[in-house]
Scaffold this motif. Structure first.
Motif, short mmCIF file in Angstrom:
data_model
loop_
_atom_site.label_atom_id
_atom_site.label_comp_id
_atom_site.label_asym_id
_atom_site.label_seq_id
_atom_site.Cartn_x
_atom_site.Cartn_y
_atom_site.Cartn_z
N VAL A 772 -45.03 -12.51 26.98
CA VAL A 772 -45.01 -13.13 25.44
C VAL A 772 -43.60 -13.87 25.43
O VAL A 772 -43.92 -15.25 25.60
CB VAL A 772 -45.18 -12.57 24.29
CG1 VAL A 772 -45.55 -13.83 23.37
CG2 VAL A 772 -47.00 -12.07 24.77
N LEU A 773 -43.03 -13.25 25.89
CA LEU A 773 -41.40 -13.95 25.58
C LEU A 773 -41.12 -15.03 27.09
O LEU A 773 -40.94 -15.80 26.46
CB LEU A 773 -40.36 -12.75 26.09
CG LEU A 773 -39.11 -12.90 25.25
CD1 LEU A 773 -39.30 -13.22 23.78
CD2 LEU A 773 -38.25 -11.89 25.86
N LEU A 774 -41.95 -14.83 27.87
CA LEU A 774 -41.82 -15.87 29.03
C LEU A 774 -42.59 -17.26 28.30
O LEU A 774 -42.01 -18.27 28.87
CB LEU A 774 -42.16 -15.46 30.28
CG LEU A 774 -41.51 -14.22 31.36
CD1 LEU A 774 -42.20 -13.89 31.87
CD2 LEU A 774 -39.75 -15.69 31.41
N ALA A 775 -43.47 -16.30 27.94
CA ALA A 775 -44.63 -18.53 27.43
C ALA A 775 -43.77 -18.52 26.57
O ALA A 775 -43.82 -19.79 27.03
CB ALA A 775 -45.91 -17.61 27.33
N VAL A 776 -42.95 -17.92 24.94
CA VAL A 776 -42.75 -18.65 24.20
C VAL A 776 -41.69 -19.28 24.47
O VAL A 776 -40.94 -20.43 24.42
CB VAL A 776 -41.97 -17.62 23.19
CG1 VAL A 776 -41.46 -18.36 22.25
CG2 VAL A 776 -43.60 -16.69 23.07
N GLU A 777 -40.39 -17.99 25.80
CA GLU A 777 -39.61 -19.74 26.47
C GLU A 777 -40.14 -20.99 27.19
O GLU A 777 -39.23 -21.62 26.89
CB GLU A 777 -38.42 -18.72 27.40
CG GLU A 777 -37.29 -18.08 26.56
CD GLU A 777 -36.63 -17.23 27.88
OE1 GLU A 777 -36.97 -17.85 28.49
OE2 GLU A 777 -37.19 -15.94 27.46
N LEU A 783 -41.95 -28.30 25.78
CA LEU A 783 -42.64 -28.84 25.03
C LEU A 783 -41.06 -29.39 23.28
O LEU A 783 -41.78 -30.50 22.61
CB LEU A 783 -43.74 -28.18 23.94
CG LEU A 783 -44.50 -28.09 24.29
CD1 LEU A 783 -45.97 -27.08 23.94
CD2 LEU A 783 -45.42 -29.11 25.16
N HIS A 784 -40.20 -28.33 22.81
CA HIS A 784 -39.46 -28.20 22.24
C HIS A 784 -38.63 -28.89 22.79
O HIS A 784 -37.82 -29.82 21.48
CB HIS A 784 -39.45 -26.80 21.64
CG HIS A 784 -38.26 -26.92 20.35
ND1 HIS A 784 -39.17 -27.54 18.93
CD2 HIS A 784 -37.29 -27.54 20.20
CE1 HIS A 784 -38.19 -27.06 18.08
NE2 HIS A 784 -37.12 -26.79 18.55
N SER A 823 -42.41 -23.96 14.84
CA SER A 823 -41.15 -24.72 15.29
C SER A 823 -42.24 -25.94 16.36
O SER A 823 -40.50 -27.09 16.17
CB SER A 823 -40.86 -24.29 16.08
OG SER A 823 -40.94 -24.02 17.86
N LEU A 824 -43.26 -26.37 16.83
CA LEU A 824 -43.43 -27.40 17.49
C LEU A 824 -43.59 -28.70 15.99
O LEU A 824 -43.67 -29.22 16.18
CB LEU A 824 -44.75 -27.07 17.80
CG LEU A 824 -43.76 -26.34 19.94
CD1 LEU A 824 -45.65 -26.04 20.67
CD2 LEU A 824 -43.32 -26.85 20.30
N LEU A 825 -44.41 -27.95 15.18
CA LEU A 825 -44.91 -28.56 14.48
C LEU A 825 -44.06 -28.89 13.79
O LEU A 825 -44.34 -30.51 13.45
CB LEU A 825 -45.87 -28.01 13.48
CG LEU A 825 -47.26 -27.74 13.36
CD1 LEU A 825 -48.05 -26.38 12.50
CD2 LEU A 825 -47.68 -28.58 13.48
N LEU A 890 -43.02 -25.96 5.13
CA LEU A 890 -41.95 -25.28 4.69
C LEU A 890 -41.20 -24.17 6.14
O LEU A 890 -41.81 -23.55 6.66
CB LEU A 890 -41.79 -23.71 3.68
CG LEU A 890 -42.85 -24.41 2.25
CD1 LEU A 890 -42.92 -22.52 1.15
CD2 LEU A 890 -41.43 -25.31 1.34
N PRO A 891 -39.91 -24.44 6.09
CA PRO A 891 -38.96 -23.69 7.34
C PRO A 891 -39.37 -22.37 6.62
O PRO A 891 -40.30 -21.52 6.11
CB PRO A 891 -37.30 -24.09 6.68
CG PRO A 891 -38.02 -24.29 5.20
CD PRO A 891 -39.01 -25.10 5.17
N GLY A 892 -39.65 -21.68 8.47
CA GLY A 892 -40.09 -20.35 8.77
C GLY A 892 -39.08 -19.44 9.37
O GLY A 892 -38.23 -19.59 8.77
#
Lengths: 1048, 180
Positions: A772-777, A783-784, A823-825, A890-892
């Motif tokens: 999961v961590l890898l995927a988020v990275e 994308l980010h 964060s993408l949004l 709103l910021p998360g």
């Protein structure tokens, strides 16, 4: 030393004479191999004849050899021995030729023992004088150090002579200091071993040692030349070749024959006879003191701390192996203490330690090796010893002494390492043989005959090999700068991940990691990487494959953090500039005058010197080394990844096991990889990534998550990550590539995450999974951080992230995914059309396809982000809050993915579900049963009962039961209990008229259930619950009282 | 109006494959509604089956067009894609080229795409593969054929042609009459 200044001119001619006579002698020396210095090889042969001659020859460069014929037999023997060791001296430092050396050491020992008996006599009989050389010194104005020592010795003799009143008391059997000491020195050497660093007084011996040290097998040479020295001495004495001292202390040069000495008879004429008595006495005192000192030191040297063979066998007979071990341990302790108290003087004792290290008993050897290692740790200086081929006699005395110390140390160090290596391989051989034998003759153990090989022996050897390896590893860690580092590194790297025995493999990795951690300059890293390269090259095709720790090690190189891409450009620059830039420089050169150039050169030199004196690691040097290392590291990775790509990346493939490590490394090193390799690498990565995907993922539901699948999403994730790190760091020189395939790989991998998150790994491994961590990275990188990504694609990912988040088994991971989507949004405002129901429907073409493999095909804008509404209802408060914040734009949450993951981790990193087991026999449950439907009142055992409690006890005793708790339950439970109790009480109070026993039972049972639920919730993540529960529990005694009153 | 013959289907799909690869299946097997290709006077139209059924009520002479025109068969039996197919090509494109704002107009007037105008491109484009052209805001502008592989493109000089022009949305104005 006034006398010396009045140097009689007559003596000057003296050294010249022998020179003439010497000529025929020379060829003998010249015949010896030129590898070592000729004088060194001469020394043993000559010293016995006439120590003085040797000295004079050495320092005045006028060979003064006695006129006597050398015993041809002895000479031949000596030459042969010298030949042998001078030859081997060439390869002394380069090759670790272990076995030979060990054997030699063994062979020589008995001979040396024999010598022990001989030498004392020798020393006593010794009447050979060294005056001639001393006088030579005077005349030749030697370096001050030598001067002082020698003059002292010489003076001592002067006194003798002066008292005797004979200027030419040649026959007098005087035992000079020098000879005496050299005698002891011999003794020490004979008994103790090879090269003893002798005390200051014994120059003679010192020289000898120097010579020996430059050579390799001094053991041999000693064994051969010593008897000769002993034999030849009487001859020298008979010849009357004693030095002649004048009354004032000036020394005459002895000639070969008494007749020739005649000129020295003139000496008295030149000598002023006005020597004061006081001075004489002082000298006498000095001499005696020095003699004593020399004796003491010589004794110290001479003493043997090693058990002789007889002693050893005696102990062995008497007490068995254990006794022997104890005895040898004592020996070792004594030796080690001796050496450490005066390392420079006692360095020779290492030979004795070494002797113990060759004991037949493995346990003794183990102790010996450990002792050696500890000694080396303490003795090895903080620099690398560079033994140059300098003639020791050209050095000043201090330097010579140091030189000798270093060379002795180095030699022993080498032999020690060789032995360690040999022990390890011997243990392995032994084990193999044992295994073979056990396999061949399962029942006929007793009949094995021949060499009885017991499991005990094998075990002992195994332990010994572990200790030997640990010694090597320790020395590498402690003294990585010292000589033989490369050999050490290779020896250790080759054992990375070995299973014979596994301790060695583990130790190897540990020690190398430590070395790399402290490697400031990067030269050790270079060696390690080189060794790993060799290992990888050798093992890629081999059965065991490339050991994973070896590849893993590359991730621990300091350059990963220290080296910046700018540095690489910098390092590459000078090379490219030297081509065309050099020519330009030449054209511009004429403007610089010669003087200016000179000045510049001078400046450069000064600069260099200054830098050297600074003794700090220069940045350029470090970068150069690290760049070299880096290119090797990348080559290793390329080699492996290409093989993986060729073989389809299955776990069973030749590099299957190391593939995850390689990919991890590649993504870590991505920012440092040269752009020229880029295309190849991307192709390889793509093929590995695609091969790592499950075969059929046309529908999300159909992503066959079978436990026996050998494909790990981690591999693919690492591929994706590596590819995007590469792209983001290079930008591909103006060409902006769209790595579509990698996007789609990641898109297909996301639905697999719920099955990989946690202890139940996708591959069935029970490892901590970081997919999961890898995927988020990867999402962050793709994308980010990316500049241009199609909005559709991003929206597709956002939608999929929400889908997956709602499926994640642990809330911290779903939180992570939601936060990532958020964060993408925020990063791409146009994707917020997903939140706007009307707009998104209008803008879209087609139908949203959640099952698409390609994000570009899923038409995300055709459906709103309905997942968000579900997320707002999530049981986890943080997830729910975050979801509503997203809806409100709103910021998360703040914090890196890893931080978030750790912060909201409810599992303790162990399993999918919170790690708790329901209490088999909960105290409250028991109390509940006992109370049989009555309301349960949790009563604190601490302190006296409150008025409320007393009141309630008296009024409702029949409907209440009490559960005393102070320690039995956590606070939260009591809080929960009291909450239910209050509810019960208020009911009791409010509806007294309609309450029945039945009602009470219901109350009781329901409260009991809820209590259990509360209990189960008490995990690390429910802090809020805890806090609130804690608050409530506070008013279980006091506040509830008020509550009660209010109700009333 | 008739369905395509096998030979026609082969030629048409081969052409289409150049641009959208295996994604053709998305055109045919749609989850919302079944769609089909029909030939009307050498032109291939893409429509939902419902529309197709309704259109059977029209006389052949009166039927000018229906659905989306993908292109037409030439007299020699080849197929030529029209810009009207762009929406579907863009949606399912395999290889894409994004052009910078300064190159947009040049392309929309029918010129080839120079390397200098390429803002971004898909990795791993083979030579002569069909590419769909977008502007940097992801608006499809047309399509063409890659003149170079992505790998070779890196070393090209800025004026070299990266993709050959085939159709662009400018045609809606320029050849308004012939488009159908």
């Amino acid at each position: 030393m006034p006398p010396r200044k009045v140097a009689p001119p007559a003596k000057r001619s003296a050294p010249g004479k022998p020179q003439a006579k010497q000529q025929p002698k020379k060829p003998a020396g010249a015949k010896r191999p030129a590898g070592g210095d000729a004088s060194a090889s001469d020394a043993p042969a000559k010293r016995p004849k006439h120590a003085g001659v040797k000295r004079s020859e050495r320092y005045s460069k006028t060979p003064a050899v006695p006129e006597q014929e050398l015993d041809p037999e002895v000479l031949a023997e000596g030459i042969a021995a010298l030949d042998e060791y001078a030859g081997s001296s060439l390869s002394f430092l380069e090759n670790l030729d272990f076995d030979k050396k060990v054997e030699q050491g063994k062979m020589i020992r008995p001979e040396r023992r024999k010598m022990d008996n001989v030498v004392p006599d020798d020393a006593a009989v010794f009447s050979d004088l060294t005056m001639s050389e001393l006088s030579d010194f005077d005349l030749d104005a030697m370096p001050s150090d030598d001067d002082i020592d020698l003059s002292d010795v010489g003076d001592g003799h002067d006194d003798d002579d002066g008292e005797a009143g004979a200027s030419a008391s040649v026959e007098a059997p005087v035992i000079s200091d020098a000879t005496l000491i050299s005698g002891f020195g011999d003794l020490a050497e004979g008994s103790g071993g090879d090269d003893d660093d002798d005390d200051a007084g014994s120059d003679d011996d010192m020289d000898d040692d120097m010579d020996d040290d430059t050579d390799d097998d001094d053991d041999d040479s000693r064994a051969v030349h010593r008897p000769r020295s002993w034999e030849s001495r009487p001859q020298a004495a008979q010849a009357g070749r004693l030095p002649v001292k004048a009354a004032d202390g000036s020394i005459m040069v002895p000639t070969e024959k008494l007749e020739v000495v005649a000129p020295s008879a003139d000496e008295p004429r030149h000598i002023s006879k006005r020597l004061e008595k006081r001075q004489l006495k002082e000298r006498e005192k000095e001499r005696i003191a020095q003699e004593k000192l020399a004796k003491r030191q010589a004794e110290a040297q001479a003493k043997t701390f090693v058990l002789t063979t007889e002693e050893r066998s005696k102990i062995l007979d008497a007490g068995g192996v254990n006794r022997l071990v104890v005895a040898q341990r004592e020996c070792l302790a004594t030796l080690a203490m001796r050496i450490t108290e005066l390392p420079e003087e006692h360095i020779g004792l290492l030979a004795q330690v070494k002797q113990i290290c060759t004991d037949a008993e493995p346990r003794v050897r183990m102790l010996g090796l450990a002792t050696m290692a500890a000694l080396f740790r303490d003795l090895i200086p903080g620099y690398r010893v560079l033994l140059q081929d300098i003639d020791p006699k050209e050095l000043s005395k201090d330097v010579r002494k140091l030189h000798m110390y270093e060379s002795t140390l180095l030699k022993h160090y080498q032999q020690f390492l060789a032995q360690c290596e040999a022990e390890i391989s011997a243990a392995r051989r032994l084990q193999r043989r044992f295994a073979r034998r056990a396999g061949n003759e399962p029942e006929g153990d007793a009949s094995a005959g021949g060499a009885p090989l017991t499991a005990r022996d094998v075990e002992d050897m195994k332990q010994l090999s572990i200790v030997a390896f640990r010694c090597m590893a320790e020395l590498l860690v402690a003294k990585p700068h010292f000589n033989f580092r490369n050999n050490l590194v290779i020896a250790i790297v080759n054992r990375l991940g070995t299973a014979h025995p596994p301790e060695i493999g583990i130790e190897a990795e540990r020690s190398l990691l430590e070395v790399l951690k402290t490697d400031e300059l990067g030269d050790v890293a270079l060696d390690v990487t080189r060794a790993v390269t060799k290992l990888v090259r050798a093992r890629t095709g081999a059965a065991g494959g490339v050991p994973v720790p070896a590849v893993r090690l590359l991730m621990s190189l300091r350059l990963l953090k220290e080296l910046k891409p700018e540095d690489l450009v910098e390092a590459a620059k000078p090379k490219t500039q030297s081509g065309p830039g050099g020519k330009k420089g030449k054209k511009a050169a004429p403007h610089v005058s010669r003087q200016q150039r000179k000045l510049k050169k001078l400046e450069k030199e000064i600069d260099r010197d200054l830098r050297e004196s600074e003794a700090t690691y220069r940045r350029e040097e470090r970068i150069r080394l690290q760049t070299d290392t880096l290119s090797m590291v990348i080559q290793i990775y390329f080699r492996l990844i290409k093989q993986a790509a060729a073989s389809g990346s299955s776990v069973a493939g030749p590099v299957g096991r190391v593939l995850p490590t390689v990919l991890e490394g590649l993504s870590a090193y991505a920012h440092l990889i040269n752009i020229d390799f880029f295309q190849d690498l991307l192709v390889a990565l793509r093929s590995v990534a695609l091969a790592s995907l499950p075969a059929a993922t046309s529908t999300v539901a159909g992503t066959g998550v079978s436990a026996n699948s050998t494909i790990s999403p981690r591999n693919a994730l690492h591929c994706v990550l590596a590819a995007f790190r590469l792209v983001s760091n290079h930008g591909l020189e103006a060409l902006n590539l769209d790595l579509k395939d990698f996007y789609s790989v990641l898109f297909r991998l996301l639905p697999l995450l719920p099955f990989t998150a946690g202890g139940l790994s996708y591959t069935g491994e029970s490892t901590q999974d970081d997919s999961v961590l890898l995927a988020v990275e990867a999402i962050d990188a793709m994308l980010h951080k990316a500049k241009n990504v199609s909005q559709e694609r991003i929206a597709a990912f956002i939608k999929r992230l929400f889908h997956v988040a709602s499926q994640m088994p642990s809330s911290n991971k779903s939180l992570l995914l939601v936060a990532s989507a958020h964060s993408l949004l925020r990063r791409w405002p146009r994707t917020r059309a997903l939140l706007d129901t009307e707009q998104s429907n209008a803008a879209s073409a087609g139908v949203y396809r959640a099952d698409a493999d390609d994000p570009d095909l899923s038409a995300p804008f055709s459906s709103p982000l309905w997942d968000l509404a579900i997320m707002q209802q999530n049981f986890h408060p943080t997830v729910a809050t975050l979801a509503s914040r997203i809806a409100g734009d709103l910021p998360g949450l703040s914090g890196s993915p890893a931080e978030l993951l750790a912060k909201y981790d409810a599992t303790g990193g162990r399993t999918v579900f919170p790690a708790w087991t329901p209490p088999a026999n909960h105290p409250l449950a028991r109390a509940q049963e006992k109370s049989a439907g009555k309301a349960l009142f949790v009563r604190s055992a601490a302190g006296p009962p409150s008025t409320f409690l007393r009141g309630i006890q008296s009024s409702h005793a029949d409907r209440l039961d009490f559960f005393d708790t102070a320690e039995a339950l956590p606070k939260s439970v009591t809080g929960a209990m009291s909450r239910h109790f209050i509810a019960t009480i208020s009911q009791l109070m409010g509806g007294e008229e309609d309450d029945d026993d039945d009602d009470d039972e219901e109350e009781g049972s329901s409260s009991g259930e809820e209590e259990e639920e509360q209990d189960s919730d008490v995990g690390p993540d429910s802090e809020d619950d805890d806090a609130s529960a804690g608050e409530e529990s506070e008013y279980s005694d006091s506040d509830s009282e008020e509550h009660f009153r209010a109700e009333c | 109006m008739r369905p395509l013959t096998d030979e026609e289907t082969r030629v048409f799909f081969e052409k289409l494959m150049n641009y959208i690869g295996d994604n053709i299946s998305f055109l045919v097997e749609r989850p919302d509604e079944p769609h089909c290709f029909r030939l009307v006077k050498d032109r291939v139209y893409y429509m939902s089956e419902k529309v197709m059924l309704w259109s059977t009520n029209m006389a052949r002479d009166n039927l000018l067009a229906l659905g989306t025109c993908f292109g037409k068969f030439t007299k020699t039996g080849k197929f030529r894609l029209h810009v009207t197919a762009l929406d579907y090509l863009a949606q399912y494109a395999k290889f894409k080229v994004w052009i910078k704002p300064n190159g947009e107009m040049s392309f929309l007037y029918g010129n080839h795409i120079a390397k200098a105008h390429v803002g971004r491109l898909t990795d791993d484009i083979p030579m002569y593969a069909g590419v769909v052209v977008f502007n940097m805001a992801d608006v499809p502008l047309g399509f063409g054929v890659a003149a170079q592989t992505t790998e070779a493109a890196r070393k090209l000089d800025p004026t070299a042609i990266m993709a050959f022009h085939q159709a662009d949305v400018g045609e809606y104005l320029r050849s308004e009459d012939t488009l159908a």
